[in-house]
Design a protein around this motif. Structure first.
Motif, PDB file in Angstrom:
ATOM      1  N   LEU A 287       0.783  -1.420  -0.104  1.00  0.00           N
ATOM      2  CA  LEU A 287      -0.139   0.079   0.088  1.00  0.00           C
ATOM      3  C   LEU A 287       0.828   1.347   0.006  1.00  0.00           C
ATOM      4  N   ILE A 288       1.995   1.297   0.838  1.00  0.00           N
ATOM      5  CA  ILE A 288       2.665   2.501   0.872  1.00  0.00           C
ATOM      6  C   ILE A 288       3.545   2.784  -0.370  1.00  0.00           C
ATOM      7  N   ILE A 289       4.175   1.660  -0.908  1.00  0.00           N
ATOM      8  CA  ILE A 289       4.639   1.575  -2.360  1.00  0.00           C
ATOM      9  C   ILE A 289       4.051   2.286  -3.193  1.00  0.00           C
ATOM     10  N   ASP A 290       2.756   1.679  -3.345  1.00  0.00           N
ATOM     11  CA  ASP A 290       1.773   1.905  -4.485  1.00  0.00           C
ATOM     12  C   ASP A 290       1.311   3.463  -4.291  1.00  0.00           C
ATOM     13  N   VAL A 291       1.062   4.024  -3.062  1.00  0.00           N
ATOM     14  CA  VAL A 291       0.591   5.313  -2.923  1.00  0.00           C
ATOM     15  C   VAL A 291       1.656   6.330  -3.292  1.00  0.00           C
ATOM     16  N   LEU A 292       2.960   5.937  -2.899  1.00  0.00           N
ATOM     17  CA  LEU A 292       4.156   6.878  -3.071  1.00  0.00           C
ATOM     18  C   LEU A 292       4.410   6.880  -4.442  1.00  0.00           C
ATOM     19  N   THR A 293       4.491   5.667  -5.239  1.00  0.00           N
ATOM     20  CA  THR A 293       4.648   5.613  -6.691  1.00  0.00           C
ATOM     21  C   THR A 293       3.656   6.328  -7.602  1.00  0.00           C
ATOM     22  N   MET A 294       2.212   6.368  -7.208  1.00  0.00           N
ATOM     23  CA  MET A 294       1.119   7.000  -7.844  1.00  0.00           C
ATOM     24  C   MET A 294       1.218   8.280  -7.640  1.00  0.00           C
ATOM     25  N   ALA A 295       1.863   8.726  -6.389  1.00  0.00           N
ATOM     26  CA  ALA A 295       2.090  10.320  -6.043  1.00  0.00           C
ATOM     27  C   ALA A 295       3.374  10.813  -6.999  1.00  0.00           C
ATOM     28  N   GLY A 296       4.320   9.913  -7.673  1.00  0.00           N
ATOM     29  CA  GLY A 296       4.952  10.225  -8.569  1.00  0.00           C
ATOM     30  C   GLY A 296       6.643  10.036  -7.858  1.00  0.00           C
ATOM     31  N   LEU A 297       6.625   9.592  -6.648  1.00  0.00           N
ATOM     32  CA  LEU A 297       8.174   9.081  -6.332  1.00  0.00           C
ATOM     33  C   LEU A 297       8.718   8.123  -7.110  1.00  0.00           C
ATOM     34  N   THR A 298       9.910   7.983  -7.234  1.00  0.00           N
ATOM     35  CA  THR A 298      10.527   6.648  -7.913  1.00  0.00           C
ATOM     36  C   THR A 298      10.458   5.451  -7.017  1.00  0.00           C
ATOM     37  N   THR A 299      10.419   4.201  -7.659  1.00  0.00           N
ATOM     38  CA  THR A 299      10.073   3.159  -7.190  1.00  0.00           C
ATOM     39  C   THR A 299      11.125   2.819  -5.985  1.00  0.00           C
ATOM     40  N   GLU A 300      12.542   3.225  -6.272  1.00  0.00           N
ATOM     41  CA  GLU A 300      13.450   3.134  -5.455  1.00  0.00           C
ATOM     42  C   GLU A 300      13.238   3.817  -4.266  1.00  0.00           C
ATOM     43  N   GLN A 301      12.774   4.996  -4.204  1.00  0.00           N
ATOM     44  CA  GLN A 301      12.420   6.031  -3.032  1.00  0.00           C
ATOM     45  C   GLN A 301      11.370   5.396  -2.193  1.00  0.00           C
ATOM     46  N   ALA A 302      10.157   4.793  -2.979  1.00  0.00           N
ATOM     47  CA  ALA A 302       9.253   4.307  -2.365  1.00  0.00           C
ATOM     48  C   ALA A 302       9.369   3.089  -1.696  1.00  0.00           C
ATOM     49  N   VAL A 303      10.050   2.119  -2.125  1.00  0.00           N
ATOM     50  CA  VAL A 303      10.301   0.879  -1.539  1.00  0.00           C
ATOM     51  C   VAL A 303      11.199   1.194  -0.107  1.00  0.00           C
TER      52      VAL A 303
ATOM     53  N   VAL B  76       2.486  12.532   0.810  1.00  0.00           N
ATOM     54  CA  VAL B  76       2.041  12.821  -0.512  1.00  0.00           C
ATOM     55  C   VAL B  76       1.633  14.263  -0.873  1.00  0.00           C
ATOM     56  N   GLU B  77       1.216  14.951   0.127  1.00  0.00           N
ATOM     57  CA  GLU B  77       0.803  16.351   0.057  1.00  0.00           C
ATOM     58  C   GLU B  77       2.367  17.170  -0.047  1.00  0.00           C
ATOM     59  N   ARG B  78       3.448  16.811   0.471  1.00  0.00           N
ATOM     60  CA  ARG B  78       4.619  17.375   0.301  1.00  0.00           C
ATOM     61  C   ARG B  78       5.244  17.129  -1.040  1.00  0.00           C
ATOM     62  N   ILE B  79       4.772  15.883  -1.625  1.00  0.00           N
ATOM     63  CA  ILE B  79       5.381  15.438  -2.956  1.00  0.00           C
ATOM     64  C   ILE B  79       4.730  16.336  -3.927  1.00  0.00           C
ATOM     65  N   GLU B  80       3.522  16.428  -3.573  1.00  0.00           N
ATOM     66  CA  GLU B  80       2.531  17.023  -4.690  1.00  0.00           C
ATOM     67  C   GLU B  80       3.065  18.611  -4.400  1.00  0.00           C
TER      68      GLU B  80
ATOM     69  N   GLN C 216       5.940  19.672  -4.301  1.00  0.00           N
ATOM     70  CA  GLN C 216       7.269  19.703  -4.672  1.00  0.00           C
ATOM     71  C   GLN C 216       8.408  19.859  -3.255  1.00  0.00           C
ATOM     72  N   ILE C 217       7.820  19.973  -2.163  1.00  0.00           N
ATOM     73  CA  ILE C 217       8.720  20.009  -1.078  1.00  0.00           C
ATOM     74  C   ILE C 217       9.581  18.575  -1.058  1.00  0.00           C
ATOM     75  N   ILE C 218       9.068  17.617  -1.387  1.00  0.00           N
ATOM     76  CA  ILE C 218       9.877  16.273  -1.512  1.00  0.00           C
ATOM     77  C   ILE C 218       9.980  16.101  -3.026  1.00  0.00           C
ATOM     78  N   LYS C 219      11.163  16.198  -3.730  1.00  0.00           N
ATOM     79  CA  LYS C 219      11.633  15.961  -4.841  1.00  0.00           C
ATOM     80  C   LYS C 219      11.278  14.321  -5.438  1.00  0.00           C
ATOM     81  N   LYS C 220      10.449  14.328  -6.587  1.00  0.00           N
ATOM     82  CA  LYS C 220      10.037  13.068  -6.852  1.00  0.00           C
ATOM     83  C   LYS C 220      11.493  12.300  -7.548  1.00  0.00           C
ATOM     84  N   LYS C 221      12.195  12.963  -8.138  1.00  0.00           N
ATOM     85  CA  LYS C 221      13.525  12.185  -8.693  1.00  0.00           C
ATOM     86  C   LYS C 221      14.614  13.174  -8.367  1.00  0.00           C
TER      87      LYS C 221
END
Length: 353
Positions: free
Chosen positions: A12-28, A54-58, A60-65
């Motif tokens: 669930l955590i991996i899927d949420v974070l990757t759908m929010a745009g985070l790289t798989t490596e970061q999400a895992v 997720v809000e911080r990713i959206e 851009q407080i947390i960078k996706k890549k």
């Protein structure tokens, strides 16, 4: 109260974070650190923070890549610029670097800047303990705590963690905030609509409060652990994680300019391994076998209760309260995911727990 099995929890955590745009490596990596917290009963640092991340990713407080860089790599010391990467991912990289340096030089000391909240400190220090090293970590946080005698947020509830390796036993893990409790515990209490003890937080006017909202989201401040002692520890940790790393410090800390410190000490390079284990076992035996106070059946070493929690939750599932479930349901729906895919009984694959 619902439960989610450990495999689905991480998925669930991996899927949420990757759908929010985070790289798989970061999400895992983030899912591993958050699972560490939720499995051990440190609910303030696990899935409860998923919506916040997720809000911080959206925003851009947390960078996706992120493109992190090593600004300093000299002898036992390294400095990592996290490029606004997910704190869990950057923290994992930093501690593994400290371990590598300790293998080469006895001690490895890594400073980190330009990153975000990294979750439970004990996860990182345990990485060192698994390599038969003593681990240390601290980070600074957004100002959440008033100094002793104050009524204004100036310092973070900057945590301190040590892990001590033990022979054929789980490591000793100390992981404490410099406030009486972590801010996440107020979030949990608010979510469960529970009052908090009067010695946890002050309201916005500096008065002790039992309202978790008033003590955190409503602008109040956390009370330092042991009053002047926790205040002093927080200040020193901010010097290490804020001043010395080049990150934000004090009232200047934001969500994306947090600093970390990771250290590993190679015990075998300092003392014969058998001698170390003998001496440590003697010390822990003194503690465990000491005279118990009335009504006490067992004396626990730091981290021992959390390992017992983990054993229970791996077997029975990780509890999710009603309000957290509702919050996650809204979050997953927004991202095009279905909560029913995660809250069903499935065979657990222990390789990813």
């Amino acid at each position: 109260m619902r439960t989610i099995n450990p495999v689905n929890h991480k998925k669930l955590i991996i899927d949420v974070l990757t759908m929010a745009g985070l790289t798989t490596e970061q999400a895992v990596t983030a899912s591993t650190v958050m699972a560490y917290a939720d499995q051990r009963g440190i609910d303030s640092h696990g899935m409860i923070l998923l919506n916040t991340y997720v809000e911080r990713i959206e925003k851009q407080i947390i960078k996706k890549k992120p493109s992190y860089t090593w600004e300093l790599n000299k002898g036992v010391i390294a400095l990592l610029d996290g490029d606004l990467g997910m704190g869990h991912y950057i923290g994992d990289i930093a501690m593994k670097k400290a371990i590598q340096l300790a293998k080469e030089h006895t001690i490895g000391l890594v400073f980190v800047k330009n990153t975000s909240h990294y979750g439970a400190s004990g996860y990182y220090t345990e990485l060192a303990a698994k390599e038969d090293m003593i681990g240390f970590s601290t980070t600074n946080t957004l100002p959440l705590m008033a100094p002793t005698g104050g009524a204004e947020r100036v310092l973070g509830n900057n945590p301190i963690s040590f892990s001590i390796p033990r022979e054929a036993e789980n490591p000793i893990i100390l992981d404490i905030a410099s406030s009486v409790v972590a801010a996440g515990k107020l979030m949990v209490a608010e979510q469960k609509k529970q009052e908090i003890p009067l010695d946890w937080a002050l309201d916005i006017d500096g008065n002790p409060t039992t309202d978790p909202y008033a003590g955190f989201k409503g602008g109040g401040s956390l009370i330092p652990l042991g009053n002047h002692k926790g205040y002093g520890l927080s200040l020193i940790m901010d010097v290490l994680a804020g001043i010395l790393t080049g990150a934000g410090y004090g009232k200047n800390v934001g969500h994306s300019d947090i600093g970390f410190v990771m250290m590993a000490i190679n015990t075998s390079a300092v003392m014969d391994k058998n001698k170390y284990n003998t001496r440590l076992n003697d010390l822990t035996g003194m503690v465990k076998d000491s005279k118990k106070a009335k009504g006490t059946d067992n004396i626990y070493l730091p981290g021992e209760i959390e390992y017992l929690n983990q054993k229970t939750r791996l077997a029975q599932g990780i509890p999710v309260n009603k309000n957290l479930y509702t919050e996650l349901e809204k979050l997953t729906a927004k991202l095009g995911l279905n909560m029913n895919d995660y809250f069903t009984v499935q065979q657990m694959d222990s390789s990813i727990v």
